[in-house]
Write a protein that holds these residues in place. Structure first.
Motif, short mmCIF file in Angstrom:
data_model
loop_
_atom_site.label_atom_id
_atom_site.label_comp_id
_atom_site.label_asym_id
_atom_site.label_seq_id
_atom_site.Cartn_x
_atom_site.Cartn_y
_atom_site.Cartn_z
N MET A 1 1.04 -1.18 -0.15
CA MET A 1 -0.06 0.12 0.12
C MET A 1 0.88 1.12 0.04
N THR A 2 0.61 2.08 -0.83
CA THR A 2 1.35 3.62 -1.06
C THR A 2 1.23 4.24 0.32
N LYS A 3 2.07 5.25 0.51
CA LYS A 3 2.10 6.12 1.59
C LYS A 3 0.69 7.05 1.62
N GLU A 4 0.22 7.45 0.22
CA GLU A 4 -1.05 8.04 0.18
C GLU A 4 -2.17 7.26 0.59
N ASN A 5 -2.02 5.89 0.46
CA ASN A 5 -3.32 5.14 0.65
C ASN A 5 -3.36 4.75 1.98
N ILE A 6 -1.91 4.49 2.63
CA ILE A 6 -1.84 4.30 3.96
C ILE A 6 -2.80 5.57 4.86
N TYR A 7 -2.32 6.81 4.40
CA TYR A 7 -2.78 8.08 5.04
C TYR A 7 -4.40 8.06 4.74
N ARG A 8 -4.71 7.71 3.64
CA ARG A 8 -6.18 7.83 3.51
C ARG A 8 -6.90 6.89 4.26
N GLN A 9 -6.25 5.53 4.59
CA GLN A 9 -7.09 4.51 5.32
C GLN A 9 -7.05 5.25 6.75
N GLN A 10 -6.03 5.73 7.26
CA GLN A 10 -5.91 6.21 8.77
C GLN A 10 -7.07 7.27 8.78
N ARG A 11 -7.26 8.10 7.82
CA ARG A 11 -8.59 9.00 8.12
C ARG A 11 -9.87 8.44 8.06
N LEU A 12 -9.84 7.37 7.24
CA LEU A 12 -11.19 6.75 7.26
C LEU A 12 -11.42 6.13 8.39
N GLU A 13 -10.42 5.43 9.08
CA GLU A 13 -10.45 4.90 10.58
C GLU A 13 -10.75 5.94 11.40
N THR A 14 -10.23 7.32 11.36
CA THR A 14 -10.52 8.16 12.48
C THR A 14 -11.96 8.45 12.31
N ALA A 15 -12.49 8.87 11.14
CA ALA A 15 -13.95 8.99 11.04
C ALA A 15 -14.71 7.96 11.59
N ALA A 16 -14.30 6.62 11.21
CA ALA A 16 -15.36 5.41 12.01
C ALA A 16 -15.05 5.61 13.49
N LYS A 17 -14.05 6.04 13.86
CA LYS A 17 -13.65 6.02 15.44
C LYS A 17 -14.70 7.22 15.99
N LEU A 18 -14.64 8.37 15.36
CA LEU A 18 -15.58 9.42 15.86
C LEU A 18 -17.06 8.97 15.69
N ARG A 19 -17.38 8.09 14.73
CA ARG A 19 -18.83 7.82 14.90
C ARG A 19 -19.00 6.79 16.01
N GLU A 20 -18.09 5.97 16.36
CA GLU A 20 -18.24 5.14 17.50
C GLU A 20 -18.43 5.73 18.83
N GLN A 142 -5.26 13.55 1.51
CA GLN A 142 -4.53 14.49 2.07
C GLN A 142 -4.04 15.51 1.37
N LEU A 143 -4.09 16.84 1.79
CA LEU A 143 -3.64 18.11 1.05
C LEU A 143 -2.20 18.12 0.67
N PRO A 144 -2.11 18.89 -0.27
CA PRO A 144 -0.69 19.00 -0.87
C PRO A 144 0.40 19.26 0.45
N GLU A 145 1.67 18.72 0.48
CA GLU A 145 2.39 19.03 1.38
C GLU A 145 2.51 20.53 1.93
N LYS A 146 2.60 20.78 3.14
CA LYS A 146 2.60 22.07 3.76
C LYS A 146 1.55 22.91 3.28
N TYR A 147 0.55 22.34 2.98
CA TYR A 147 -0.65 23.10 2.38
C TYR A 147 -0.59 24.11 1.38
N HIS A 148 0.80 24.18 0.87
CA HIS A 148 0.88 25.35 -0.22
C HIS A 148 1.93 24.80 -1.24
N GLY A 149 1.99 23.37 -1.25
CA GLY A 149 2.86 22.74 -2.24
C GLY A 149 2.46 22.19 -3.59
N LEU A 150 1.12 22.58 -4.04
CA LEU A 150 0.65 22.14 -5.26
C LEU A 150 1.15 22.96 -6.29
#
Length: 525
Positions: A1-20, A142-150
């Motif tokens: 799994m790529t770094k981007e996919n890991i990050y996305r999965q972590q955020r999905l898990e955080t959303a699930a945790k908030l719902r719990e 994930q937003l672009p790195e440092k939120y101004h890197g696009l």
């Protein structure tokens, strides 16, 4: 799994945790009562000591663009539509467990709601001392790195929403674009023009020489064409008694894509009864000079490192005067077909089918000449068949246009390249027409309108002959429009102004894609 996919999965898990924890990660229950810019303005002169005893509660909501945590306390920077503001959170000082939970789970890119009194930090930054913190929207990507890197230009165009997050100045371009349209509306309404909406699907494409997009209406079982110009419909309204009319419209032309061309673009088009093209020169100077001041704060601006003055009056040259000035030739040369053809050959401007048929439209021809030139000569079978007026225009477009940096009106075009324009009274081989050029590009096209139905039919039939000879961008014969002219159209002048190109200049944007929210792009992959 790529770094981007890991990050996305972590955020999905955080959303699930908030719902719990019975916290909705996509809540719509909190409406902010304040804007960042308003709070900055209200307290800009209030000292830290003066704020300390104040207990009034303010609320903001926005996207988190930065987080600094220091154990049980931390700062977030959030951005709303007006600007940025800092919020301070400290465990135990916020009301309830939900605020502490959100503080621990929030990440850059999320939307939050915060409320509390305003104070100044030790570094004197105005902040909200958070009493309530709520998750409003959990961002998964994930937003672009440092939120101004696009920085990848194509990625910016494809995902304009991310571009605006990463590059806030982009929003300022589109705010100015909106102001341009608002100013234009107020300007014409003050002159008693009526704004209208005309059809975007036409049974016959007309009003310009361009290749249309074709669609099909199933119920009527008929082909329709996306509008290439609203001109013929707006002039029908002159016949009907609307003496001053304008439309800010979307046009569609099935042509090339470049820094100057998008298949879908915006035009201002307006018509004024009992006026000539000279009246529109005066109006256009006034409109654009006032617009520059309204949008840029001055009638002298900088575009791509070049100073452009919109002080009146703008320079005026006839088409022939411009060719003589920039090509270096005489009046006799301009009427000499042999000279004009030799000048085109000298500059590698293709005129005949041999060159045109052996080039790739998207490659070689695009490099050899401007798009409008390619359009003019598409389909010609024999160079000797070219009307001399067409060759004169080609030489102008290839050799002169790019040198017209300051606002310049070019007048008196050949009738052969102006099928809807009124003939000049002194020289019927010319028409009463102008184009406005700024920074080497056409911004406006205007003329005294042709209202003679007999002359108009003859011009249409000539365009039909060009189409039958292979020019698939020549006009059709619009019999209904000719019938409208037979009912009588008052003498009038009309003009089209390219909004996209005008906004480019007023916002110092290098490409038309920089001023169109979602430009047309080739499919990914």
């Amino acid at each position: 799994m790529t770094k981007e996919n890991i990050y996305r999965q972590q955020r999905l898990e955080t959303a699930a945790k908030l719902r719990e924890l019975n916290i909705n990660p996509y809540s719509n229950q909190h409406t902010p009562q304040n804007l960042a810019a308003d709070l900055h303005e209200k307290f800009k002169s209030t000292t830290r000591e003066e704020l300390e005893p104040m207990t009034e509660v303010y609320s903001l909501a926005g996207r988190v663009i930065a987080i600094r945590n220091f154990g049980k306390a931390g700062f977030m920077k959030i951005r709303d539509r007006s600007g940025e503001f800092q919020i301070f959170q400290q465990q135990g000082l916020m009301g309830g467990d939900e605020s502490d939970t959100v503080r621990k789970q929030v990440e850059v890119g999320d939307f939050v709601y915060a409320e509390g009194p305003v104070f100044r930090t030790k570094t004197n930054e105005l902040s909200i001392r958070t009493q309530q913190l709520r998750m409003v929207t959990k961002a998964i990507e994930q937003l672009p790195e440092k939120y101004h890197g696009l920085t990848d230009i194509e990625a910016r165009y494809r995902r304009r929403y991310v571009d605006m997050i990463a590059n806030p100045e982009v929003k300022e371009v589109f705010k100015k674009r909106s102001l341009v349209n608002s100013f234009i509306r107020r300007y014409f309404e003050a002159l008693d023009f009526l704004e209208v909406e005309t059809p975007m699907m036409h049974p016959i494409p007309g009003g310009a020489t361009a290749r249309p997009f074709v669609t099909h209406h199933n119920t009527l079982d008929m082909d329709l064409y996306l509008r290439i110009a609203p001109e013929l419909y707006l002039k029908r309204l002159l016949v009907g008694g609307i003496e001053r009319v304008f439309e800010i419209n979307r046009n569609f032309r099935n042509e090339g894509i470049s820094t100057q061309h998008n298949p879908e673009f915006t035009m201002l088009e307006f018509y004024m009864s009992y006026a000539t093209y000279e009246d529109l020169i005066t109006l256009t100077e006034d409109l654009i000079s006032k617009l520059a001041v309204a949008i840029c704060g001055s009638d002298v601006i900088t575009y791509q490192g070049q100073t452009i003055s919109f002080k009146k009056p703008f320079e005026r040259l006839t088409l022939f005067e411009a060719i003589k000035k920039y090509v270096g030739c005489s009046d006799a040369d301009l009427s000499d077909r042999g000279f004009l053809l030799s000048e085109c050959d000298k500059r590698n401007i293709p005129l005949n089918s041999h060159k045109a048929e052996n080039t790739t439209r998207a490659d070689t021809m695009q490099k050899l000449m401007p798009k409008r030139v390619e359009k003019t000569f598409q389909g010609f079978k024999d160079r000797e068949r070219c009307d001399i007026g067409v060759i004169q225009l080609l030489l102008f477009e290839e050799c002169v246009e790019k040198q017209l940096l300051s606002p310049t009106f070019i007048t008196h075009y050949p009738s052969a390249v102006s099928p809807l324009s009124r003939r000049n009274e002194q020289d019927p081989m010319l028409v009463d027409r102008f184009e406005l050029f700024i920074s080497g590009r056409e911004i406006a096209n205007a003329f005294s309108e042709l209202n003679d139905p007999v002359d108009q039919r003859q011009r249409f039939l000539k365009q039909v002959a060009e189409r039958e000879a292979g020019d698939d961008e020549a006009m059709y014969c619009d019999d209904d429009y000719i019938m409208a002219l037979e009912y009588g159209m008052p003498p009038a002048a009309g003009e089209g102004i390219g909004i996209d190109r005008l906004v480019m200049i007023l916002t110092d944007s290098a490409s038309i894609r920089d001023v169109i929210l979602f430009p047309v792009l080739r499919k990914e992959g």
